[in-house]
Design a protein around this motif. Structure first.
Motif: not given
Ligand code: WT7
Length: 660
Positions: A315-316, A390-394, A416-417, A419-420, A422, A505, A519, A522
């Motif tokens: 999605v990114t 940064s995105v995807g994980e903490p 540090d962004t 989102w998901q 969804e 979430a 964050l 999970r």
């Molecule tokens: C899950 C969503 C959003 C695009 C890439 C991932 C984790 C995402 C962060 C952040 C901590 C994060 C969460 C979230 N996540 N960004 N900045 N800090 N955790 O998309 O594959 O739908 O995953 O990624 O756990 O629920 P996705």
């Protein structure tokens, strides 16, 4: 420092990180975002979003900003009509920017192509005409299974232009994964390439399509882009892109579609069950993608060179390579390959070559750069960089600091962004120039977004407390459902806090003393040690804060006395030294965690490993590590990026060297 869940928290808050980095006056003065944005959104949320929607060109204006009467199915900008591709391409040509480079495409072998907005318009128009010639139109589903070549972006925009929905399937997925996704949404067309470059070599891609299509009767045609020039088998459904598309007219009049017209489906796997086809629609999605891209990255379309390193399979790539950036008239880099081809400096070489000013990547890659060593980025001129994302994980505080110092020259703000797939677009992030950043925290919901940390009862926790992240207001780019499964949509996201009407979430989170959000991973991964609910993220961050550790993954393994015991897997940093994996060093690491976050979080066992099991989007698969930690046969590894990793880990364990 420790707060037990008994005080109304669902998760303990253990790790304290107190560094903050205020924006420079210089940055703040020129920033797109100003503090008033928060107040404006708070004063009238719907009016705020209506204003953001004005960023786009609407053929017909909406009559209602939000219709939430059929919750949890939202309608945004009701009655409005627009064409998403027109908003991302044509209007920039019409406003006199046809000669601006939209995409600096960099192939893995070193070939490159600069594509202006005028050229993008011609390419997308030809591709749209090609789709029409095949009878593909509004609401048909098109699977896109391609590497990061320009045609992948042309194909997505062409679908949007004719109102067809794309379903992009990551090019690293198997034939079977492709087939199930094609089947789930009955795609009529597949767009692919002959092959793809991966780590310096061409690898075939089309054979996987042939296999998938053989078992997917809905597919009528397959368009094949020639990328690697490898020989491919040919079926009567196949047609070359260069034969079909290149002969089309480069004129195409876009048609306006309803704001709620479906734009795409993107499958997300989750930990269990079949992949969910996350459905996104047009007007609200594009509004939030565009708004967030502008403010979170502080984009200046006339001077910035932006680079998001994601793949369009995630999605990114949809929101921050294609729709957000192009709607904002970006000039961006799109890179085809891996970060260590031909060497570990490839990203920095690209930054230097194009003068990249905004760089958006994932913590997994930042930790990999840490492992490779700071001497590598130091060889390049990275002075053009002014915003990092940064995105995807903490992101662990230490990796954040490493990123700031070694990539951002000690001054570029880091966003540090959170989102998901969804949520469709960024929900929680500091605004650069407005918010003083904190290493490891996504901090606060963007203006217009509602997010909270709540306990098991759905009650907001106090500052300093931990619990579950929920979204308490509908947002424009929210998913509109799961393809073909309304019940699963309601169950997965809306039942946990159904009474309160919150979107759940699935992430743990905490507030710090200022009310900023951190964050914690999970909630399925949370560990329970002697009744303390401990987040994997905090223990991992404590480990990464040790100078010898580049990356860590922790899991809770069943333990006779404490319920669960913490088992850690660590990767050492480049230059950590030969003794870093020895018994004394391991003891020092355990003590370090105890000192950083308290004795309760001291790992029972630490194992040094060469790699960690990750999904293809870079998320650690803790489930597999739990199998190892509990001496079970390792479970399903089909979604692993590299399935040999589990063998490496097991082999490392047998050597005995990594045991504590
Ligand atoms: C899950 C969503 C959003 C695009 C890439 C991932 C984790 C995402 C962060 C952040 C901590 C994060 C969460 C979230 N996540 N960004 N900045 N800090 N955790 O998309 O594959 O739908 O995953 O990624 O756990 O629920 P996705």
């Amino acid at each position: 420092m420790t707060q037990s869940p008994g005080q109304g928290n669902a998760l303990d808050n253990l790790l304290t990180e107190s560094r903050t980095f205020p924006p420079s006056d210089e940055f703040a003065a020129q920033a797109n975002a100003q503090p008033a944005l928060y107040e404006e959104a708070k004063a009238d949320r719907e009016a705020f979003w209506a204003k953001q929607a004005e960023r786009l060109h609407w053929d017909t204006k909406w009559d209602q900003v939000l219709d939430w009467s059929d919750a949890p199915f939202a309608k945004w900008f009701v009655g409005g009509k627009l064409n998403v591709a027109y908003n991302c391409v044509d209007r920039h040509v019409e406003s006199g920017h046809g000669d601006q480079v939209a995409i600096h495409w960099e192939g893995e072998p070193g070939d490159s192509r600069a594509i202006t907005y005028a050229e993008l318009q011609r390419e997308v128009s030809k591709a749209a005409n090609a789709l029409t010639s095949l009878g593909i139109g509004a609401e048909d589903r098109v699977a896109i299974y391609m590497p990061m070549v320009p045609e992948a972006i042309f194909a997505m925009l062409a679908c949007a232009r004719v109102g067809a929905m794309h379903s992009v399937v990551f090019g690293g997925f198997s034939a079977e994964a492709l087939r199930t996704r094609i089947e789930d949404s009955s795609c009529r067309l597949v767009i692919t390439t002959d092959g793809q470059y991966r780590r310096g070599n061409p690898a075939p891609l089309k054979p996987a399509v042939d296999e998938a299509v053989a078992g997917a009767p809905s597919v009528e045609k397959v368009i094949v882009v020639k990328r690697t020039d490898t020989e491919v088998a040919w079926t009567d459904k196949d047609v070359w892109w260069h034969e079909l598309v290149d002969s089309q007219s480069d004129q195409h009049t876009p048609q306006a579609f309803d704001s709620e017209h479906p734009l795409f489906i993107l499958y997300t796997s989750g930990t269990t069950g079949k992949p969910k086809g996350i459905l996104h629609t047009s007007g609200g999605y594009l509004t939030q993608a565009s708004y967030t891209h502008n403010y979170v990255f502080d984009l200046k379309p006339d001077t910035d060179v932006y680079w998001c390193t994601a793949d369009i399979g995630w999605v990114t790539g949809h929101s921050y390579i294609v729709y957000g950036p192009l709607s904002n008239r970006v000039t961006q880099v799109v890179y085809e390959g891996t970060p260590n081809t031909p060497n570990e400096g490839r990203h920095w070489d690209i930054v230097q070559k194009y003068g990249v000013s905004i760089y958006y990547t994932a913590p997994t890659l930042i930790r990999t750069f840490m492992k490779w060593g700071a001497d590598i980025p130091a060889k390049y001129d990275l002075s053009s960089l002014r915003v990092l994302g940064s995105v995807g994980e903490p992101i662990n505080p230490e990796a954040w600091i490493w990123y700031r110092e070694n990539v951002g020259g000690g001054k570029a703000p880091i966003v540090d962004t959170w989102w998901q797939t969804e949520t469709g677009a960024i929900m929680i992030s500091p605004l650069p120039g407005v918010v003083s950043t904190k290493p490891g925290s996504a901090q606060r919901p963007l203006p217009g977004i509602g997010a909270k940390v709540v306990n098991d009862e759905g009650v907001e926790v106090e500052h300093g407390g931990g619990g579950y992240l929920v979204l308490d207001e509908p947002w424009p780019s929210m998913l509109r459902g799961i393809w073909g499964d309304e019940e699963r949509y309601k169950d997965t996201y809306w039942s946990r806090f159904g009474e309160q009407g919150f979107y759940f979430a699935g992430d743990g989170a905490k507030y710090d003393a200022d009310g900023d959000i951190w964050l914690l991973g999970r909630v399925d991964d949370v560990m329970n040690v002697s009744g303390h609910r401990i987040s994997t993220t905090e223990v991992e961050s404590a480990l990464v804060s040790h100078p010898t550790v580049a990356e860590a993954a922790v899991v809770g393994a069943s333990d006779e006395t404490t319920g669960q015991g913490i088992v850690a897997f660590v990767i050492l940093r480049g230059g950590a030294g030969a003794d870093a994996g020895g018994a004394d060093a391991i003891k020092a690491l355990r003590d370090h965690v105890a000192k950083e976050i308290g004795p309760i979080a001291k790992p029972r066992q630490i194992m040094v490993v060469p790699e960690l099991p990750k999904t293809r989007s870079g998320k650690i698969m803790r489930r597999l590590l739990r199998d190892v930690a509990e001496n079970r046969t390792v479970g399903d590894v089909t979604t692993l990026a590299d399935s040999s990793v589990m063998d490496l880990i097991s082999a490392g364990l047998q050597s005995g060297k990594s045991e504590d």
